[in-house]
Design a protein around this motif. Structure first.
Motif: not given
Length: 185
Positions: A25-27, A32-33, A63-67
């Motif tokens: 989460q930090e990187n 952030h939304c 995150d691109a890995r989230v649907s």
């Protein structure tokens, strides 16, 4: 009568507290939304969606890995009861959703327990429901965890080892009402 006496009774809203954690989460700034630490009102008839699609989801995870839509929450009241509940539904075709020990496949749904951990991928979300009376809206309050929620839960649930060397956590039935059984069983 004063204006205070004539004022409508203030009703409290149910609040769904959600604490988010991801190891990167930090990187990666995937949260952030999200608006942390501020209560937000949501209409009771609205299905709240979590995912990466900014046009559909109320709460966006970058995150691109989230649907596009990862999961959805629906507020409702039980029949003939004032108890408020939330139903969680997995909206991802690719990723299973874990709610405590229950695995939800695509379009599977269950009632959200009063306090539970929701997991998908590397995401961990602690969800806690706070009761309220309002039927028109509920509130959400998002928090950010500094340490993994599962790690914190495991550490807080450790029980001392009894003198016989057996941990009470090995017995899931402990704390439940005793069962009657025949001594020959």
């Amino acid at each position: 009568m004063t204006s205070f006496e004539e004022a409508e009774t203030e009703e409290t809203a149910a609040c769904l507290h959600m604490t988010f954690y991801h190891p990167c989460q930090e990187n990666k700034m995937m949260f952030h939304c999200l608006n942390f630490c501020k209560r937000e009102q949501v209409r009771a008839d609205e299905m709240v969606k979590f995912g990466r699609d900014c046009n559909i989801c109320h709460y966006k995870l970058m995150d691109a890995r989230v649907s596009r839509i990862q999961f959805a929450l629906q507020f409702y009241r039980r029949l003939n009861s004032s108890q408020c509940c939330f139903e969680i539904k997995n909206m991802s075709k690719k990723t299973k959703l874990m709610v405590d020990q229950t695995e939800l496949g695509y379009l599977n749904k269950i009632d959200l327990p009063w306090k539970c951990i929701i997991c998908f991928g590397d995401y961990q979300i602690l969800a806690e429901i706070q009761e309220g009376e309002s039927v028109d809206y509920f509130e959400t309050q998002l928090h950010l965890a500094e340490v993994p929620i599962l790690q914190e839960k495991c550490l807080s649930s450790l029980h001392p080892i009894q003198e016989n060397g057996i941990s009470s956590s090995f017995f899931p039935s402990q704390g439940k009402s005793p069962m009657e059984c025949d001594e020959n069983e």
